[in-house]
Scaffold this motif. Structure first.
Motif, PDB file in Angstrom:
ATOM      1  N   GLY A 160       0.815  -1.218   0.000  1.00  0.00           N
ATOM      2  CA  GLY A 160       0.000   0.000   0.000  1.00  0.00           C
ATOM      3  C   GLY A 160       0.841   1.257   0.000  1.00  0.00           C
ATOM      4  N   THR A 161       1.919   1.247   0.775  1.00  0.00           N
ATOM      5  CA  THR A 161       2.809   2.423   0.844  1.00  0.00           C
ATOM      6  C   THR A 161       3.396   2.752  -0.517  1.00  0.00           C
ATOM      7  OG1 THR A 161       3.383   1.853   3.127  1.00  0.00           O
ATOM      8  CG2 THR A 161       4.849   3.370   1.984  1.00  0.00           C
ATOM      9  N   ALA A 162       3.780   1.713  -1.266  1.00  0.00           N
ATOM     10  CA  ALA A 162       4.431   1.922  -2.565  1.00  0.00           C
ATOM     11  C   ALA A 162       3.541   2.669  -3.550  1.00  0.00           C
ATOM     12  CB  ALA A 162       4.841   0.571  -3.161  1.00  0.00           C
ATOM     13  N   ILE A 163       2.233   2.496  -3.425  1.00  0.00           N
ATOM     14  CA  ILE A 163       1.305   3.131  -4.366  1.00  0.00           C
ATOM     15  C   ILE A 163       1.089   4.606  -4.041  1.00  0.00           C
ATOM     16  CG2 ILE A 163      -1.064   3.059  -5.264  1.00  0.00           C
ATOM     17  CD1 ILE A 163      -1.092   0.054  -4.626  1.00  0.00           C
ATOM     18  N   MET A 164       1.195   4.981  -2.762  1.00  0.00           N
ATOM     19  CA  MET A 164       0.739   6.299  -2.335  1.00  0.00           C
ATOM     20  C   MET A 164       1.578   7.453  -2.886  1.00  0.00           C
ATOM     21  SD  MET A 164      -2.070   6.022  -0.811  1.00  0.00           S
ATOM     22  CE  MET A 164      -2.115   7.763  -0.387  1.00  0.00           C
ATOM     23  N   MET A 165       2.905   7.368  -2.825  1.00  0.00           N
ATOM     24  CA  MET A 165       3.729   8.503  -3.258  1.00  0.00           C
ATOM     25  C   MET A 165       3.591   8.778  -4.752  1.00  0.00           C
ATOM     26  SD  MET A 165       5.631  11.022  -2.454  1.00  0.00           S
ATOM     27  CE  MET A 165       6.434  10.843  -0.869  1.00  0.00           C
ATOM     28  N   PRO A 166       3.689   7.776  -5.655  1.00  0.00           N
ATOM     29  CA  PRO A 166       3.443   8.070  -7.073  1.00  0.00           C
ATOM     30  C   PRO A 166       2.039   8.607  -7.334  1.00  0.00           C
ATOM     31  CG  PRO A 166       4.561   5.957  -6.839  1.00  0.00           C
ATOM     32  CD  PRO A 166       4.156   6.384  -5.467  1.00  0.00           C
ATOM     33  N   LEU A 167       1.041   8.099  -6.598  1.00  0.00           N
ATOM     34  CA  LEU A 167      -0.323   8.594  -6.766  1.00  0.00           C
ATOM     35  C   LEU A 167      -0.401  10.070  -6.368  1.00  0.00           C
ATOM     36  CD1 LEU A 167      -3.311   7.986  -7.363  1.00  0.00           C
ATOM     37  CD2 LEU A 167      -3.570   7.342  -4.959  1.00  0.00           C
ATOM     38  N   LEU A 168       0.236  10.434  -5.267  1.00  0.00           N
ATOM     39  CA  LEU A 168       0.242  11.827  -4.813  1.00  0.00           C
ATOM     40  C   LEU A 168       0.933  12.729  -5.832  1.00  0.00           C
ATOM     41  CD1 LEU A 168      -0.055  14.104  -2.725  1.00  0.00           C
ATOM     42  CD2 LEU A 168       2.015  13.236  -1.607  1.00  0.00           C
ATOM     43  N   MET A 169       2.102  12.335  -6.311  1.00  0.00           N
ATOM     44  CA  MET A 169       2.854  13.170  -7.255  1.00  0.00           C
ATOM     45  C   MET A 169       2.113  13.319  -8.579  1.00  0.00           C
ATOM     46  SD  MET A 169       6.860  12.230  -6.781  1.00  0.00           S
ATOM     47  CE  MET A 169       7.754  12.727  -5.321  1.00  0.00           C
ATOM     48  N   THR A 170       1.544  12.222  -9.072  1.00  0.00           N
ATOM     49  CA  THR A 170       0.815  12.291 -10.337  1.00  0.00           C
ATOM     50  C   THR A 170      -0.396  13.205 -10.209  1.00  0.00           C
ATOM     51  OG1 THR A 170       1.516  10.039 -10.884  1.00  0.00           O
ATOM     52  CG2 THR A 170      -0.352  10.920 -12.101  1.00  0.00           C
ATOM     53  N   THR A 171      -1.095  13.137  -9.075  1.00  0.00           N
ATOM     54  CA  THR A 171      -2.257  13.998  -8.860  1.00  0.00           C
ATOM     55  C   THR A 171      -1.858  15.461  -8.852  1.00  0.00           C
ATOM     56  OG1 THR A 171      -3.337  12.250  -7.576  1.00  0.00           O
ATOM     57  CG2 THR A 171      -4.176  14.484  -7.307  1.00  0.00           C
ATOM     58  N   ILE A 172      -0.769  15.788  -8.171  1.00  0.00           N
ATOM     59  CA  ILE A 172      -0.293  17.173  -8.136  1.00  0.00           C
ATOM     60  C   ILE A 172       0.054  17.659  -9.536  1.00  0.00           C
ATOM     61  CG2 ILE A 172       1.610  18.652  -7.382  1.00  0.00           C
ATOM     62  CD1 ILE A 172       1.606  17.143  -4.737  1.00  0.00           C
ATOM     63  N   MET A 173       0.791  16.842 -10.286  1.00  0.00           N
ATOM     64  CA  MET A 173       1.189  17.253 -11.627  1.00  0.00           C
ATOM     65  C   MET A 173      -0.021  17.408 -12.545  1.00  0.00           C
ATOM     66  SD  MET A 173       4.373  17.713 -11.413  1.00  0.00           S
ATOM     67  CE  MET A 173       4.632  18.041 -13.156  1.00  0.00           C
ATOM     68  N   THR A 174      -1.081  16.659 -12.292  1.00  0.00           N
ATOM     69  CA  THR A 174      -2.255  16.693 -13.164  1.00  0.00           C
ATOM     70  C   THR A 174      -3.140  17.898 -12.892  1.00  0.00           C
ATOM     71  OG1 THR A 174      -2.236  14.274 -13.310  1.00  0.00           O
ATOM     72  CG2 THR A 174      -4.268  15.388 -13.946  1.00  0.00           C
ATOM     73  N   VAL A 175      -3.354  18.247 -11.624  1.00  0.00           N
ATOM     74  CA  VAL A 175      -4.372  19.247 -11.291  1.00  0.00           C
ATOM     75  C   VAL A 175      -3.812  20.612 -10.899  1.00  0.00           C
ATOM     76  CG1 VAL A 175      -5.906  17.412 -10.521  1.00  0.00           C
ATOM     77  CG2 VAL A 175      -4.554  18.655  -8.825  1.00  0.00           C
ATOM     78  N   VAL A 176      -2.533  20.693 -10.568  1.00  0.00           N
ATOM     79  CA  VAL A 176      -1.964  21.970 -10.114  1.00  0.00           C
ATOM     80  C   VAL A 176      -1.330  22.700 -11.292  1.00  0.00           C
ATOM     81  CG1 VAL A 176      -0.273  23.065  -8.590  1.00  0.00           C
ATOM     82  CG2 VAL A 176      -1.580  21.089  -7.791  1.00  0.00           C
ATOM     83  N   PRO A 177      -1.652  23.985 -11.496  1.00  0.00           N
ATOM     84  CA  PRO A 177      -1.036  24.756 -12.579  1.00  0.00           C
ATOM     85  C   PRO A 177       0.480  24.804 -12.423  1.00  0.00           C
ATOM     86  CG  PRO A 177      -2.914  25.937 -11.654  1.00  0.00           C
ATOM     87  CD  PRO A 177      -2.648  24.784 -10.752  1.00  0.00           C
TER      88      PRO A 177
END
Length: 521
Positions: free
Chosen positions: A152-169
């Protein structure tokens, strides 16, 4: 870290001025699934998306806390579970191995499935692993619980970074990535101190019982509040790539974990080199397989991210900095406990200010990055890191613990000026459709570089210690000599980071976004 739904509703508007004024309009016009922002866009992210980021930050903090929480508990587990020290170390080694195997797959998972089910799966795995570890009657089930936690831990950091790159200007990404540095700095830093405090009063099982309700609360809130961001694709999964990834990255990290034992004679040299060779061959085959599959957009981990020179340079610098960080994290406690004779709890508390300083500086460094770009931060940061490593080559039995505390704090400040710019520059330099793969690569690099840094420092320490003992030095003096030599090797390597810092550029979309932002004022 109990985050109420009310707080999630308010956090985005109170703490992010860039999101406040146009929040209502953006929310009204935002679809349920958001595509990546257009290059150079200066519009604010919708409030629903920023709530997702805050929730992911909180959840990632909780899961990353467990990466270092077991170190201080190892001696207690040896006695309580009646296992050898080498077996007990697998509670940490197995965690890191699982991370190294799973993270390369996360790029595909994030690309294939919506954010919400991926988050639910990650937090469910982490919560289940935590519960299993808490009730484990013996070592085998405790190790199984740690492995499930790590998945579970392994999934969280890439998910967080991808979300930031997708939605943050682009012009705001440094500020948000600065918050990521809080997660990756503070959580591992306070892990030993928290475990030392728990073990002073309670049984080791409470390290899991105290985390479990927090993880479950995060899971329940996320199941209701996390919305999907970015676009998904119906990609076929290549099972052969998963097998090669497990063999390659798992073999490499395991081989690196054996390096210190080989230097002391505890691990046969043949086993070490065979494991490293299998790992290297697996990675080579994995890379070749991805190069073929990515021609039809079917790669498990798309390597076209490396077509960006800025991404490649940033990732290379990340390897050096992660190796320096993890090597220092493993050697300093050895020095403080074995040479300066401090207790484990005192050691954890002594190293705590540095981790807190690194995390608390994250948002400030992020704002500086948004304004000035990477180079004005990376160059002084790399010089500071190198300078501290050179200073640590002078430590000995008579060194004051206050000197070590000061050096660790300064080292942490230097690393704070490195990590946020490197993360943001690397991921901002790839095409939006490769964000998930870039995040997975960054996460994989963190694990492999950390294992490499640990192996390098421990191997050099052990080899020099044995050489000094053979020359007639006492065990006490020999260990101090080994520690100084380990820091010397790290200091020499750190010079590479100083040179590389001059070659990292501000991503093109951030330049355009900054120009548009200033032009609007």
């Amino acid at each position: 870290m109990l985050v109420t739904e009310r707080a999630l509703d308010d956090l985005d508007t109170r703490s992010d001025p860039a999101i406040g004024d146009s929040a209502a309009e953006a929310a009204a016009n935002a679809p349920a699934t958001h595509a990546a922002p257009a290059t150079g866009s200066t519009s604010a992210a919708p409030p629903a998306d920023t709530r997702v980021i805050w929730l992911l930050l909180g959840a990632t903090f909780v899961v990353f806390l467990n990466e270092t929480i077991m170190g201080v508990a190892i001696p207690h587990l040896v006695v309580d579970l009646q296992v050898s020290l080498s077996a007990a170390q697998w509670l940490t080694t197995g965690f890191l191995l699982t991370m190294a195997v799973v993270i390369p797959i996360t790029g595909f998972l994030i690309k294939r499935f919506p954010t919400r089910p991926v988050f639910i799966a990650a937090m469910s795995l982490f919560s289940a692993g935590t519960l299993l570890a808490a009730v484990a009657p013996g070592f085998e089930l405790l190790l199984a619980g740690r492995i499930v936690q790590a998945t579970g831990t392994a999934i969280m950091m890439p998910l967080l970074m991808t979300t930031i790159m997708t939605v943050v200007p682009p012009r705001d990404r440094g500020r948000f990535m600065g918050r990521v540095s809080i997660v990756m700095s503070v959580a591992p830093a306070i892990g030993p101190a928290i475990s030392g405090l728990i073990l002073s009063f309670l049984n080791w099982r409470f390290m899991f019982w105290l985390v479990l309700p927090i993880a479950v609360v995060m899971l329940l809130i996320g199941a209701r509040r996390v919305t999907s961001v970015g676009d998904t694709e119906r990609l076929p999964i290549d099972v052969f790539s998963i097998v090669l990834s497990a063999i390659g990255f798992g073999g490499l990290v395991y081989g690196l974990s054996l390096a210190g034992g080989e230097a002391s004679g505890a691990t046969p040299a043949g086993l070490l080199w065979a494991t490293l060779a299998v790992g290297a061959a697996g990675i080579a085959a994995f890379v070749a397989r991805q190069l073929v599959l990515q021609r039809r957009d079917a790669a498990l981990l798309d390597l076209r991210t490396f077509k960006s020179g800025n991404f490649a340079v940033s990732v290379a610098l990340m390897v050096v900095m992660m190796a320096a960080l993890f090597g220092t994290i493993i050697v300093l406690p050895v020095y403080l406990q074995n040479v300066l004779k401090l207790e484990p709890l005192a050691t954890g508390i002594l190293l705590l200010p540095g981790g807190l300083a690194m995390g608390l500086l994250g948002p400030t460094v992020g704002r500086l990055f948004d304004r000035y770009g990477p180079r004005p931060l990376l160059v002084p940061g790399s010089i500071v890191v190198s300078g501290v490593l050179w200073a640590l080559t002078t430590v000995g039995p008579e060194t004051s613990e206050w000197f070590v505390l000061a050096m660790h704090v300064v080292l942490s400040i230097g690393l704070a000026f490195m990590f946020t710019p490197l993360f943001t520059s690397a991921l901002g330099s790839v095409q939006p459709k490769f964000y998930s793969y870039g995040s997975a690569i960054v996460g994989t690099v963190q694990q492999v570089a950390g294992a490499a840094g640990t192996a390098l420092f421990i191997t050099v320490l052990t080899a020099q210690q044995l050489a000094a003992q053979s020359a007639g030095a006492t065990a006490f003096a020999a260990e101090a000599s080994g520690i100084r030599t380990a820091f010397l090797v790290g200091a020499i390597i750190s010079i590479v980071a100083i040179v590389g810092a001059f070659f990292v550029r501000r991503p093109a979309d951030m330049v355009e976004g900054a120009d548009a932002h200033h032009g609007g004022h």
